[in-house]
Motif scaffolding. Sequence first.
Motif, PDB file in Angstrom:
ATOM      1  N   GLU A   1       0.833  -1.203   0.000  1.00 51.19           N
ATOM      2  CA  GLU A   1       0.000   0.000   0.000  1.00 51.19           C
ATOM      3  C   GLU A   1       0.872   1.259   0.000  1.00 51.19           C
ATOM      4  N   LYS A   2       2.006   1.183   0.681  1.00 53.63           N
ATOM      5  CA  LYS A   2       2.937   2.318   0.675  1.00 53.63           C
ATOM      6  C   LYS A   2       3.540   2.507  -0.709  1.00 53.63           C
ATOM      7  N   VAL A   3       3.759   1.403  -1.402  1.00 58.39           N
ATOM      8  CA  VAL A   3       4.265   1.489  -2.775  1.00 58.39           C
ATOM      9  C   VAL A   3       3.223   2.165  -3.667  1.00 58.39           C
ATOM     10  N   LYS A   4       1.946   1.804  -3.483  1.00 53.43           N
ATOM     11  CA  LYS A   4       0.879   2.406  -4.279  1.00 53.43           C
ATOM     12  C   LYS A   4       0.797   3.912  -4.024  1.00 53.43           C
ATOM     13  N   ARG A   5       0.934   4.317  -2.748  1.00 52.24           N
ATOM     14  CA  ARG A   5       0.889   5.754  -2.429  1.00 52.24           C
ATOM     15  C   ARG A   5       2.050   6.488  -3.086  1.00 52.24           C
ATOM     16  N   TYR A   6       3.211   5.832  -3.090  1.00 55.63           N
ATOM     17  CA  TYR A   6       4.373   6.431  -3.767  1.00 55.63           C
ATOM     18  C   TYR A   6       4.103   6.588  -5.254  1.00 55.63           C
ATOM     19  N   MET A   7       3.520   5.568  -5.875  1.00 54.29           N
ATOM     20  CA  MET A   7       3.226   5.623  -7.304  1.00 54.29           C
ATOM     21  C   MET A   7       2.276   6.774  -7.623  1.00 54.29           C
ATOM     22  N   ARG A   8       1.239   6.936  -6.797  1.00 50.32           N
ATOM     23  CA  ARG A   8       0.278   8.018  -7.038  1.00 50.32           C
ATOM     24  C   ARG A   8       0.933   9.388  -6.883  1.00 50.32           C
TER      25      ARG A   8
ATOM     26  N   GLY B   1       4.625  14.462 -11.399  1.00 55.18           N
ATOM     27  CA  GLY B   1       5.296  14.368 -12.689  1.00 55.18           C
ATOM     28  C   GLY B   1       6.710  13.831 -12.624  1.00 55.18           C
ATOM     29  N   ARG B   2       7.121  13.323 -11.477  1.00 56.26           N
ATOM     30  CA  ARG B   2       8.490  12.830 -11.329  1.00 56.26           C
ATOM     31  C   ARG B   2       8.681  11.479 -12.007  1.00 56.26           C
ATOM     32  N   LYS B   3       7.644  10.646 -11.994  1.00 55.20           N
ATOM     33  CA  LYS B   3       7.711   9.341 -12.656  1.00 55.20           C
ATOM     34  C   LYS B   3       6.347   9.013 -13.240  1.00 55.20           C
ATOM     35  N   ALA B   4       6.366   8.272 -14.323  1.00 53.45           N
ATOM     36  CA  ALA B   4       5.123   7.831 -14.940  1.00 53.45           C
ATOM     37  C   ALA B   4       5.080   6.310 -14.941  1.00 53.45           C
ATOM     38  N   PHE B   5       3.966   5.763 -14.500  1.00 54.48           N
ATOM     39  CA  PHE B   5       3.813   4.317 -14.448  1.00 54.48           C
ATOM     40  C   PHE B   5       2.649   3.908 -15.336  1.00 54.48           C
ATOM     41  N   ALA B   6       2.777   2.748 -15.940  1.00 58.80           N
ATOM     42  CA  ALA B   6       1.686   2.228 -16.764  1.00 58.80           C
ATOM     43  C   ALA B   6       0.492   1.905 -15.877  1.00 58.80           C
TER      44      ALA B   6
END
Length: 271
Positions: A152-159, A165-170
């Motif tokens: 869940e912490k990974v998901k929050r980081y992704m969002r 705009g620092r990273k874009a994920f598929a």
Amino acid sequence: MNLPELIKGGESETLEFKEKFDERTVDSAVAFANEKGGTILIGVSDKGVIKGTIIGKETLTQWANQISSKTEPQLIPLIETHELEGKKVVTVKILEYPLKPVSVRGKCFRRVKSSNRVMNAQEISEMHLQSTGMSWDRFPAAERTLEDLDLEKVKRYMRKAAETGRKAFAGDESPLQVLEKMGLVKGRRPTWVAGLIFRKDDRPFLSQAVIHCGRFKDHTFVIDDRLIEGTLFEQIEEAMAFVRKNTNVKFVMTGRPEREEVWDYPLEAVR
């Protein structure tokens, strides 16, 4: 190379004086190779007095062979003869070695100011990792599994990364795929850095990975103290909160809808 000027400046991190070639000369060669490289002057005293040295037909070749044969990996010195004040002085130039550390007689030396110091096991390990472009936190964590990570912490980081705009994920990428793409999971095992950033609250990775904050009234009297644990992201936020709590702020009315906050210590300086 202006030798008189070099000698005048004295020994340094990249310059060593030797009255004669001996085992300590090889130690200096290793120390220079493990740092930024350097030059050894043979025939000059520690105080910079030109003593000169005797050079035979095979002397320079023998010195080069001694350095090469006694070092691991083998060093190839650049050796030249010069004449100063009517005396022979030899320069032994050592280039920084790309794969470190270099050793001699089973010991590794590093240059500290104008002297050579034996490296301990931790320094040797860290230097090797740095020279190969690796660091300890990129290795799989011992006896840890993916169960130690909070996805869940990974998901929050992704969002958050996507919002800023620092990273874009598929859109169809899972947290585990993102971790693998970022090199934070290797062979189905989390790396140390993955644990430091995304560990579960009840599964600390390193007991020493904490921030200890304190506010001192004087040299001995502490008026606020806090030990901050959690992931690195959480520690940064809580450390900033501690700084804000213990820093005076002045509110300035500027006529704009929002008042201006002026801190005694600029918060930008601690970010």
